[in-house]
Design a protein around this motif. Sequence first.
Motif, PDB file in Angstrom:
ATOM      1  N   UNK A  84     -36.634 -75.986 -72.042  1.00  0.00           N
ATOM      2  CA  UNK A  84     -36.180 -76.931 -73.069  1.00  0.00           C
ATOM      3  C   UNK A  84     -37.335 -77.711 -73.687  1.00  0.00           C
ATOM      4  N   UNK A  85     -38.473 -77.050 -73.816  1.00  0.00           N
ATOM      5  CA  UNK A  85     -39.610 -77.660 -74.491  1.00  0.00           C
ATOM      6  C   UNK A  85     -39.493 -77.443 -75.999  1.00  0.00           C
ATOM      7  N   UNK A  86     -40.089 -78.344 -76.760  1.00  0.00           N
ATOM      8  CA  UNK A  86     -40.083 -78.275 -78.220  1.00  0.00           C
ATOM      9  C   UNK A  86     -41.520 -78.026 -78.672  1.00  0.00           C
ATOM     10  N   UNK A  87     -41.781 -76.820 -79.164  1.00  0.00           N
ATOM     11  CA  UNK A  87     -43.117 -76.423 -79.612  1.00  0.00           C
ATOM     12  C   UNK A  87     -43.047 -76.277 -81.122  1.00  0.00           C
ATOM     13  N   UNK A  88     -43.567 -77.239 -81.845  1.00  0.00           N
ATOM     14  CA  UNK A  88     -43.286 -77.345 -83.272  1.00  0.00           C
ATOM     15  C   UNK A  88     -44.554 -77.691 -84.061  1.00  0.00           C
ATOM     16  N   UNK A  89     -44.751 -76.952 -85.152  1.00  0.00           N
ATOM     17  CA  UNK A  89     -45.771 -77.280 -86.148  1.00  0.00           C
ATOM     18  C   UNK A  89     -47.183 -77.333 -85.563  1.00  0.00           C
ATOM     19  N   UNK A  90     -47.454 -76.461 -84.599  1.00  0.00           N
ATOM     20  CA  UNK A  90     -48.817 -76.318 -84.088  1.00  0.00           C
ATOM     21  C   UNK A  90     -49.538 -75.234 -84.882  1.00  0.00           C
ATOM     22  N   UNK A 135     -35.332 -71.248 -72.519  1.00  0.00           N
ATOM     23  CA  UNK A 135     -34.700 -72.132 -73.503  1.00  0.00           C
ATOM     24  C   UNK A 135     -35.698 -73.052 -74.207  1.00  0.00           C
ATOM     25  N   UNK A 136     -36.900 -72.574 -74.437  1.00  0.00           N
ATOM     26  CA  UNK A 136     -37.847 -73.345 -75.232  1.00  0.00           C
ATOM     27  C   UNK A 136     -37.622 -73.075 -76.715  1.00  0.00           C
ATOM     28  N   UNK A 137     -37.878 -74.075 -77.538  1.00  0.00           N
ATOM     29  CA  UNK A 137     -37.735 -73.944 -78.990  1.00  0.00           C
ATOM     30  C   UNK A 137     -39.134 -73.859 -79.597  1.00  0.00           C
ATOM     31  N   UNK A 138     -39.412 -72.753 -80.259  1.00  0.00           N
ATOM     32  CA  UNK A 138     -40.730 -72.494 -80.841  1.00  0.00           C
ATOM     33  C   UNK A 138     -40.525 -72.301 -82.336  1.00  0.00           C
ATOM     34  N   UNK A 139     -40.870 -73.312 -83.116  1.00  0.00           N
ATOM     35  CA  UNK A 139     -40.513 -73.272 -84.532  1.00  0.00           C
ATOM     36  C   UNK A 139     -41.621 -73.813 -85.428  1.00  0.00           C
ATOM     37  N   UNK A 140     -41.822 -73.122 -86.562  1.00  0.00           N
ATOM     38  CA  UNK A 140     -42.717 -73.557 -87.635  1.00  0.00           C
ATOM     39  C   UNK A 140     -44.158 -73.761 -87.162  1.00  0.00           C
ATOM     40  N   UNK A 141     -44.624 -72.838 -86.324  1.00  0.00           N
ATOM     41  CA  UNK A 141     -46.014 -72.832 -85.886  1.00  0.00           C
ATOM     42  C   UNK A 141     -46.783 -71.744 -86.627  1.00  0.00           C
ATOM     43  N   UNK A 177     -35.430 -68.128 -75.311  1.00  0.00           N
ATOM     44  CA  UNK A 177     -36.158 -68.979 -76.244  1.00  0.00           C
ATOM     45  C   UNK A 177     -35.632 -68.804 -77.673  1.00  0.00           C
ATOM     46  N   UNK A 178     -35.704 -69.864 -78.442  1.00  0.00           N
ATOM     47  CA  UNK A 178     -35.444 -69.799 -79.874  1.00  0.00           C
ATOM     48  C   UNK A 178     -36.800 -69.804 -80.573  1.00  0.00           C
ATOM     49  N   UNK A 179     -37.155 -68.683 -81.184  1.00  0.00           N
ATOM     50  CA  UNK A 179     -38.438 -68.549 -81.880  1.00  0.00           C
ATOM     51  C   UNK A 179     -38.132 -68.292 -83.345  1.00  0.00           C
ATOM     52  N   UNK A 180     -38.461 -69.259 -84.194  1.00  0.00           N
ATOM     53  CA  UNK A 180     -38.082 -69.134 -85.602  1.00  0.00           C
ATOM     54  C   UNK A 180     -39.159 -69.715 -86.527  1.00  0.00           C
ATOM     55  N   UNK A 181     -39.269 -69.112 -87.699  1.00  0.00           N
ATOM     56  CA  UNK A 181     -40.121 -69.617 -88.781  1.00  0.00           C
ATOM     57  C   UNK A 181     -41.575 -69.808 -88.350  1.00  0.00           C
ATOM     58  N   UNK A 182     -42.069 -68.886 -87.535  1.00  0.00           N
ATOM     59  CA  UNK A 182     -43.477 -68.905 -87.176  1.00  0.00           C
ATOM     60  C   UNK A 182     -44.258 -67.992 -88.110  1.00  0.00           C
ATOM     61  N   UNK A 183     -45.525 -68.323 -88.311  1.00  0.00           N
ATOM     62  CA  UNK A 183     -46.398 -67.547 -89.181  1.00  0.00           C
ATOM     63  C   UNK A 183     -47.463 -66.890 -88.323  1.00  0.00           C
ATOM     64  N   UNK A 184     -47.680 -65.575 -88.541  1.00  0.00           N
ATOM     65  CA  UNK A 184     -48.706 -64.822 -87.838  1.00  0.00           C
ATOM     66  C   UNK A 184     -49.644 -64.234 -88.888  1.00  0.00           C
ATOM     67  N   UNK A 185     -50.944 -64.431 -88.685  1.00  0.00           N
ATOM     68  CA  UNK A 185     -51.887 -63.954 -89.708  1.00  0.00           C
ATOM     69  C   UNK A 185     -53.150 -63.411 -89.053  1.00  0.00           C
ATOM     70  N   UNK A 186     -53.599 -62.237 -89.512  1.00  0.00           N
ATOM     71  CA  UNK A 186     -54.844 -61.582 -89.096  1.00  0.00           C
ATOM     72  C   UNK A 186     -54.911 -61.466 -87.583  1.00  0.00           C
ATOM     73  N   UNK A 187     -54.464 -60.376 -87.058  1.00  0.00           N
ATOM     74  CA  UNK A 187     -54.434 -60.106 -85.623  1.00  0.00           C
ATOM     75  C   UNK A 187     -53.510 -61.080 -84.878  1.00  0.00           C
ATOM     76  N   UNK A 188     -52.554 -61.683 -85.578  1.00  0.00           N
ATOM     77  CA  UNK A 188     -51.634 -62.588 -84.929  1.00  0.00           C
ATOM     78  C   UNK A 188     -50.473 -61.875 -84.308  1.00  0.00           C
TER      79      UNK A 188
END
Length: 298
Positions: free
Chosen positions: A239-245, A262-268, A287-298
Amino acid sequence: GGNVQEDINHGAGPYLTLAAMKADVGRHVVDMLIYIEERTTGNGGGAWWKVVDATTVTENEYNIVTGNATVSYKLVINGSSVDPKKLGAISGDPTDVTALFQHIYDSGYHAVMSVGESYSVTTVNLPINSAIYSLFHTDQNVPRLNGLNANANILEYADGTGCEIIGIGFDYGTTTGTGKAVSMLNPVRATIRNCVAFTCPEGFDLFGELATSPGNNTWSNNYFSSIGGTALRLYRTHNDFIHNNRVDAAAKGLRMEHSCFDNIVTENEWSHCSSYGIETDANSLGHLISNNVFAING
């Protein structure tokens, strides 16, 4: 020497430095508040100090210092948070001030730093419900703790319950080694936000060693510039909130392992990760993983 009762009511000083205060032999009485503009000339650290009976405290030259020799008193720094400058640390000086930072927490204070400050440390051990934070930080413009040993953790927590790290930068100057900017055991309702890991072997390592699975933490708005290993590792938390990193360069951006759930990983943003942007093992579920951006070998 002035009106003593007036000094009791309104405080004495201000004095330019601690040395100037000690040179004043006639105006200080127990319970008086004294303002000292700088700890030492040109190095900041202005603070309010309280005059106390010398028999009730022991001098340590950090937050308890002896006044002049003609009367029996000592000075104790006021407040629950203290800037390292107030205890004698000099920003930008490469001298190891680990003992000074450790004294802040061993004495029950929180550390507060200002933008532009930087101090060199090996490992500082922080207690439960402690805080280290900065004033007026913006984006990557944060005060820094410089790691002197690439194989030692800069901030270390035996129990991360209720701890806060806000607006602090970490920099080893190398990505080689085993040192972690933050190593936190059993984080519960802990917060790391608006922090920057500039050049580090490892980033933030949050480790739930208990079967009760610590969790409900917030890891947000952090920036990882150049990390040799994993920027953010979660082990057995929930239940951790990992946001906008934002991770700009690392071997791994985020790793969740060993019964994380059940961690939330969003908009990173996970960029330039040579191995994985986000990695989970087979025991990390839900986990809920949404709206993350991956770029260049991400």
